[in-house]
Design an enzyme around this catalytic site. Structure first.
Site, PDB file in Angstrom:
ATOM      1  NE  ARG A  55      40.802  38.748  -2.211  1.00  0.00           N
ATOM      2  CZ  ARG A  55      39.590  38.345  -2.524  1.00  0.00           C
ATOM      3  NH1 ARG A  55      39.086  37.286  -1.948  1.00  0.00           N
ATOM      4  NH2 ARG A  55      38.871  39.009  -3.397  1.00  0.00           N
ATOM      5  CG  ASP A  99      29.167  35.336   4.308  1.00  0.00           C
ATOM      6  OD1 ASP A  99      28.639  35.870   3.313  1.00  0.00           O
ATOM      7  OD2 ASP A  99      30.337  34.898   4.302  1.00  0.00           O
TER       8      ASP A  99
HETATM    9  C1  LIG Z   1      29.799  38.037  -3.523  1.00  0.00           C
HETATM   10  S1  LIG Z   1      29.133  37.809  -1.907  1.00  0.00           S
HETATM   11  C2  LIG Z   1      27.385  37.905  -2.251  1.00  0.00           C
HETATM   12  C3  LIG Z   1      26.636  38.755  -1.243  1.00  0.00           C
HETATM   13  C4  LIG Z   1      25.154  38.953  -1.538  1.00  0.00           C
HETATM   14  N1  LIG Z   1      24.432  37.707  -1.530  1.00  0.00           N
HETATM   15  C5  LIG Z   1      24.958  39.672  -2.832  1.00  0.00           C
HETATM   16  O1  LIG Z   1      24.467  39.066  -3.810  1.00  0.00           O
HETATM   17  O2  LIG Z   1      25.291  40.858  -2.910  1.00  0.00           O
HETATM   18  C6  LIG Z   1      29.384  36.051  -1.667  1.00  0.00           C
HETATM   19  C7  LIG Z   1      29.391  35.644  -0.204  1.00  0.00           C
HETATM   20  O3  LIG Z   1      29.317  34.219  -0.134  1.00  0.00           O
HETATM   21  C8  LIG Z   1      30.035  33.810   1.002  1.00  0.00           C
HETATM   22  N2  LIG Z   1      30.366  32.370   0.906  1.00  0.00           N
HETATM   23  C9  LIG Z   1      31.294  31.770   0.123  1.00  0.00           C
HETATM   24  N3  LIG Z   1      31.320  30.446   0.353  1.00  0.00           N
HETATM   25  C10 LIG Z   1      30.382  30.198   1.303  1.00  0.00           C
HETATM   26  C11 LIG Z   1      29.945  29.009   1.981  1.00  0.00           C
HETATM   27  N4  LIG Z   1      30.473  27.806   1.720  1.00  0.00           N
HETATM   28  N5  LIG Z   1      28.961  29.139   2.902  1.00  0.00           N
HETATM   29  C12 LIG Z   1      28.428  30.348   3.185  1.00  0.00           C
HETATM   30  N6  LIG Z   1      28.804  31.494   2.594  1.00  0.00           N
HETATM   31  C13 LIG Z   1      29.773  31.421   1.664  1.00  0.00           C
HETATM   32  C14 LIG Z   1      31.252  34.724   1.004  1.00  0.00           C
HETATM   33  O4  LIG Z   1      31.859  34.815   2.263  1.00  0.00           O
HETATM   34  C15 LIG Z   1      30.653  36.049   0.511  1.00  0.00           C
HETATM   35  O5  LIG Z   1      30.367  36.934   1.567  1.00  0.00           O
END
Ligand SMILES: C[S@@+](CC[C@H](N)C(=O)[O-])C[C@H]1O[C@@H](n2cnc3c(N)ncnc32)[C@H](O)[C@@H]1O
Length: 270
Positions: A37, A139
């Site tokens: 990445r 996010d």
């Molecule tokens: C796998 S996606 C899940 C998206 C959606 N909630 C779903 O279940 O389909 C995880 C998301 O969490 C976000 N994320 C990771 N760490 C985070 C943090 N400390 N605060 C806010 N968002 C975070 C990532 O950027 C990512 O877009």
């Protein structure tokens, strides 16, 4: 194409950075992921090593490159109506009992590119008629927040959307927009997105009747999970609901919450 390799100490520098800044806990197995990445940034800056890139990132003006690293090291996989049982639960158990008057407030707390928030929006519009509602999506990745705000998707991403909702809430692109769909403004205007780092104090975002915190807890260690859940419970209205992902667990950390069905919790009466 030339392949960069990352040393243990370089990997540890990025691992510490993403843990301190996002709470994300990268295991040793994630070395290949970090290499693939971040390699494009080394090429972008014509650098020879990850150490050089780490130093550049740390020195970057107004932390612009730090946000790029956060954007690259988060995993943003998502899709419309993911984990359909949650949407059935909303439809059968929560929304029919919702009494109008007050605005129903929902938070998609790790919303990625917005599919989760817009799926909820379609269901709320369909079920609640004229009762007021709004959705806040957030996010840590500014790249996905920008994409979510547009509400514009590739047609290949629409699999989970029920056909009736496709007709009712999605505009099919024509001409140069062929192969895309745009979420109808009617629901887009009730859904807002901002950058929020769940690891930091949440600030003045109000309180919510329903919070979706799905498929993000898996990236955190116990200490971070406890901190985040505590902050979220504070943002839940009395009787509020919390949804977590089907592969996630609040074992040992659901203080202030009552389990309703697996992965769905209600704020406990104190
Ligand atoms: C796998 S996606 C899940 C998206 C959606 N909630 C779903 O279940 O389909 C995880 C998301 O969490 C976000 N994320 C990771 N760490 C985070 C943090 N400390 N605060 C806010 N968002 C975070 C990532 O950027 C990512 O877009």
């Amino acid at each position: 194409m030339f392949q960069f390799t990352i040393t243990d100490s370089e990997f540890n520098s990025f691992r510490t950075f993403i843990y301190d800044n996002a709470g994300i806990n990268l295991s040793d197995e994630k070395k290949t992921l970090v290499t693939s990445r971040l390699s494009k940034r080394l090429r972008h800056y014509s650098l020879d090593s990850f150490q050089q890139y780490f130093d550049l990132m740390m020195a970057s003006v107004q932390s612009g490159e730090r946000q790029v690293v956060i954007d690259l090291l988060t995993t943003n996989e998502t899709y419309f109506f993911r984990e359909p049982k949650h949407f059935s639960f909303l439809e059968r158990e929560i929304l029919p009992k919702w009494k109008g008057g007050k605005t129903l407030r929902v938070w998609s707390a790790a919303s990625s590119t917005g599919e989760e928030a817009y799926s909820i929006a379609m269901l709320l519009d369909d079920m609640l008629g004229n009762h007021p509602w709004e959705i806040f999506g957030s996010d840590i990745s500014s790249r996905v927040v920008k994409a979510a705000q547009k509400g514009h998707y590739q047609q290949t991403r629409i699999d989970g959307i029920p056909v009736a909702y496709l007709h009712k809430y999605c505009l099919k692109g024509v001409d140069e927009q062929e192969g895309t769909l745009l979420i109808d403004k009617k629901i887009r205007q009730k859904v807002s997105f901002s950058s929020v780092n769940l690891k930091n104090p949440l600030g003045n975002i109000g309180s919510f009747d329903i919070i979706f915190l799905r498929n993000v807890l898996i990236y955190f260690d116990m200490e971070t999970k406890i901190k985040i859940i505590r902050q979220l419970v504070d943002k839940m209205k009395p009787d509020g609901y919390l949804f977590i992902g089907h592969s996630e667990s609040l074992k040992g950390i659901h203080d202030g919450l009552e389990a309703i069905i697996p992965t769905v919790y209600k704020k406990a009466v104190s």
